[in-house]
Design a protein around this motif. Sequence first.
Motif, PDB file in Angstrom:
ATOM      1  N   ILE A 136       0.864  -1.180   0.000  1.00  0.00           N
ATOM      2  CA  ILE A 136       0.000   0.000   0.000  1.00  0.00           C
ATOM      3  C   ILE A 136       0.901   1.229   0.000  1.00  0.00           C
ATOM      4  O   ILE A 136       1.757   1.368   0.877  1.00  0.00           O
ATOM      5  CB  ILE A 136      -0.918   0.029   1.229  1.00  0.00           C
ATOM      6  CG1 ILE A 136      -1.793  -1.228   1.288  1.00  0.00           C
ATOM      7  CG2 ILE A 136      -1.779   1.291   1.235  1.00  0.00           C
ATOM      8  CD1 ILE A 136      -2.590  -1.372   2.569  1.00  0.00           C
ATOM      9  N   SER A 137       0.730   2.114  -0.971  1.00  0.00           N
ATOM     10  CA  SER A 137       1.555   3.322  -1.049  1.00  0.00           C
ATOM     11  C   SER A 137       0.704   4.549  -0.763  1.00  0.00           C
ATOM     12  O   SER A 137      -0.395   4.696  -1.300  1.00  0.00           O
ATOM     13  CB  SER A 137       2.191   3.446  -2.433  1.00  0.00           C
ATOM     14  OG  SER A 137       3.076   2.375  -2.666  1.00  0.00           O
ATOM     15  N   LEU A 138       1.220   5.426   0.094  1.00  0.00           N
ATOM     16  CA  LEU A 138       0.558   6.666   0.460  1.00  0.00           C
ATOM     17  C   LEU A 138       1.531   7.807   0.189  1.00  0.00           C
ATOM     18  O   LEU A 138       2.624   7.825   0.742  1.00  0.00           O
ATOM     19  CB  LEU A 138       0.175   6.658   1.943  1.00  0.00           C
ATOM     20  CG  LEU A 138      -0.616   5.444   2.445  1.00  0.00           C
ATOM     21  CD1 LEU A 138      -0.746   5.485   3.956  1.00  0.00           C
ATOM     22  CD2 LEU A 138      -1.992   5.400   1.810  1.00  0.00           C
ATOM     23  N   SER A 139       1.144   8.743  -0.650  1.00  0.00           N
ATOM     24  CA  SER A 139       2.093   9.801  -0.991  1.00  0.00           C
ATOM     25  C   SER A 139       1.418  11.153  -1.141  1.00  0.00           C
ATOM     26  O   SER A 139       0.199  11.253  -1.328  1.00  0.00           O
ATOM     27  CB  SER A 139       2.875   9.451  -2.270  1.00  0.00           C
ATOM     28  OG  SER A 139       2.021   9.205  -3.352  1.00  0.00           O
ATOM     29  N   THR A 140       2.242  12.187  -1.030  1.00  0.00           N
ATOM     30  CA  THR A 140       1.777  13.561  -1.232  1.00  0.00           C
ATOM     31  C   THR A 140       2.456  14.119  -2.479  1.00  0.00           C
ATOM     32  O   THR A 140       3.523  13.647  -2.883  1.00  0.00           O
ATOM     33  CB  THR A 140       2.131  14.451  -0.027  1.00  0.00           C
ATOM     34  OG1 THR A 140       3.557  14.462   0.153  1.00  0.00           O
ATOM     35  CG2 THR A 140       1.475  13.935   1.248  1.00  0.00           C
ATOM     36  N   VAL A 170      -2.969   9.116  -3.200  1.00  0.00           N
ATOM     37  CA  VAL A 170      -2.206  10.360  -3.329  1.00  0.00           C
ATOM     38  C   VAL A 170      -2.998  11.516  -2.732  1.00  0.00           C
ATOM     39  O   VAL A 170      -4.211  11.616  -2.936  1.00  0.00           O
ATOM     40  CB  VAL A 170      -1.893  10.660  -4.808  1.00  0.00           C
ATOM     41  CG1 VAL A 170      -1.131  11.977  -4.944  1.00  0.00           C
ATOM     42  CG2 VAL A 170      -1.100   9.527  -5.431  1.00  0.00           C
ATOM     43  N   MET A 171      -2.298  12.396  -2.010  1.00  0.00           N
ATOM     44  CA  MET A 171      -2.927  13.596  -1.461  1.00  0.00           C
ATOM     45  C   MET A 171      -2.068  14.808  -1.826  1.00  0.00           C
ATOM     46  O   MET A 171      -0.928  14.913  -1.378  1.00  0.00           O
ATOM     47  CB  MET A 171      -3.062  13.478   0.060  1.00  0.00           C
ATOM     48  CG  MET A 171      -3.745  14.672   0.700  1.00  0.00           C
ATOM     49  SD  MET A 171      -3.992  14.434   2.471  1.00  0.00           S
ATOM     50  CE  MET A 171      -5.166  13.095   2.448  1.00  0.00           C
ATOM     51  N   PRO A 172      -2.587  15.744  -2.624  1.00  0.00           N
ATOM     52  CA  PRO A 172      -1.805  16.936  -2.980  1.00  0.00           C
ATOM     53  C   PRO A 172      -1.637  17.870  -1.781  1.00  0.00           C
ATOM     54  O   PRO A 172      -2.579  18.089  -1.023  1.00  0.00           O
ATOM     55  CB  PRO A 172      -2.663  17.607  -4.064  1.00  0.00           C
ATOM     56  CG  PRO A 172      -3.626  16.576  -4.512  1.00  0.00           C
ATOM     57  CD  PRO A 172      -3.871  15.701  -3.333  1.00  0.00           C
ATOM     58  N   ASN A 173      -0.442  18.436  -1.625  1.00  0.00           N
ATOM     59  CA  ASN A 173      -0.221  19.395  -0.551  1.00  0.00           C
ATOM     60  C   ASN A 173      -1.123  20.623  -0.698  1.00  0.00           C
ATOM     61  O   ASN A 173      -1.584  21.189   0.295  1.00  0.00           O
ATOM     62  CB  ASN A 173       1.247  19.835  -0.524  1.00  0.00           C
ATOM     63  CG  ASN A 173       2.150  18.793   0.117  1.00  0.00           C
ATOM     64  OD1 ASN A 173       1.695  17.950   0.882  1.00  0.00           O
ATOM     65  ND2 ASN A 173       3.430  18.840  -0.210  1.00  0.00           N
ATOM     66  N   ASP A 174      -1.381  21.053  -1.939  1.00  0.00           N
ATOM     67  CA  ASP A 174      -2.280  22.189  -2.148  1.00  0.00           C
ATOM     68  C   ASP A 174      -3.669  21.905  -1.567  1.00  0.00           C
ATOM     69  O   ASP A 174      -4.321  22.798  -1.018  1.00  0.00           O
ATOM     70  CB  ASP A 174      -2.421  22.492  -3.641  1.00  0.00           C
ATOM     71  CG  ASP A 174      -1.203  23.203  -4.207  1.00  0.00           C
ATOM     72  OD1 ASP A 174      -0.442  23.805  -3.419  1.00  0.00           O
ATOM     73  OD2 ASP A 174      -1.003  23.151  -5.427  1.00  0.00           O
ATOM     74  N   HIS A 175      -4.098  20.667  -1.690  1.00  0.00           N
ATOM     75  CA  HIS A 175      -5.418  20.274  -1.190  1.00  0.00           C
ATOM     76  C   HIS A 175      -5.487  20.413   0.330  1.00  0.00           C
ATOM     77  O   HIS A 175      -6.541  20.730   0.892  1.00  0.00           O
ATOM     78  CB  HIS A 175      -5.700  18.825  -1.609  1.00  0.00           C
ATOM     79  CG  HIS A 175      -7.080  18.353  -1.304  1.00  0.00           C
ATOM     80  ND1 HIS A 175      -8.208  18.943  -1.820  1.00  0.00           N
ATOM     81  CD2 HIS A 175      -7.527  17.340  -0.516  1.00  0.00           C
ATOM     82  CE1 HIS A 175      -9.288  18.311  -1.387  1.00  0.00           C
ATOM     83  NE2 HIS A 175      -8.893  17.350  -0.589  1.00  0.00           N
ATOM     84  N   LEU A 176      -4.345  20.181   0.989  1.00  0.00           N
ATOM     85  CA  LEU A 176      -4.293  20.297   2.449  1.00  0.00           C
ATOM     86  C   LEU A 176      -4.601  21.715   2.892  1.00  0.00           C
ATOM     87  O   LEU A 176      -5.383  21.945   3.815  1.00  0.00           O
ATOM     88  CB  LEU A 176      -2.898  19.919   2.976  1.00  0.00           C
ATOM     89  CG  LEU A 176      -2.361  18.547   2.615  1.00  0.00           C
ATOM     90  CD1 LEU A 176      -0.992  18.378   3.196  1.00  0.00           C
ATOM     91  CD2 LEU A 176      -3.304  17.486   3.121  1.00  0.00           C
TER      92      LEU A 176
END
Length: 320
Positions: A136-140, A170-176
């Motif tokens: 499982i890969s989780l990345s920004t 994937v989670m974009p830093n901009d989205h944060l």
Amino acid sequence: MTTGGIHRLGGEVRYPGRPTMTIMGCGGAGCNILARATERGWAMGHHVAVNTDAQHLLTTCADNKVLLGRRTTGGRGANNDIATGEAACHESKAHLEAVVAETDIVVILAGQGGGTGSGAAPVLADMARRRGSMTISLSTTPFSVEGTVRRDNAHVGVTNLALSSDVSLVMPNDHLLESSPALSLIEAFKAADEALLEPVRLLQRMLTRDDVARLRTALHSAGAAHLGRGGSNRRKGYGKALDEALANLYPPVGMRECGRALVLFHAGPDEPDDEHLLEMVRTAHLSMEPRARTLWGVHRDEAMEGKLRAVVMIAPTPKR
């Protein structure tokens, strides 16, 4: 318990015990996520930090540390070069294979955009899968202001990581920052850690050894997946937690396009009861493609009395 394509995790125990899990922070950002989790006491399994930057690795809090590519980089990092990150990971293959040997589930944390996160993480994921681990890969992805080089690197890294992993989120830093405008940058990163790691923390608490084979079968080679999180309470109605998670899937996706889902609940000790949760899952399952497979489970905790959290990982049906 299986009902029309829906299976309950943690419901049957023929082989007592929990599956082994290794959490690997890869590159500077991945190691930072791992270090913050370790410092906050989030024990999710064996924590391993891997990096091409020796100085950064020295300050990272983890159970085990691996310096990638001593000859390739001399411990000075990959300098935003994907090929260097890949070569460094291949150089350290024997050491890395020993770290993930006989591990049921390997979780890779990475920040896309640099040479190590974008170059080494996909190699690491492929290596773990070849050794028999579910990966499982989780990345920004980087902030827009970080420039085109990091943006282009991130695109390559995200694509390769989805191909190399069983499941990649994937989670974009901009989205944060968009979702938490009132938070400072440090607080936003902590909130991102919680969002990114919540599914892993719940899986670690509820999975039995029996569940690993089911998880592999349902999510094998799912690749790029979609993550949604939601919460509610007794007063608002528990069903709103799953509704919110499905409404906030990132990246957005139509439910009818999807054929594989993992629905995880964090609930109080007594309510909502399992029948109520199953009915919520069944409603979501029926909105997916006709031959969909859905796994679900619940972790019960006194601290969640009167509250419910729902976390959804959903993936499109593989193209034949």
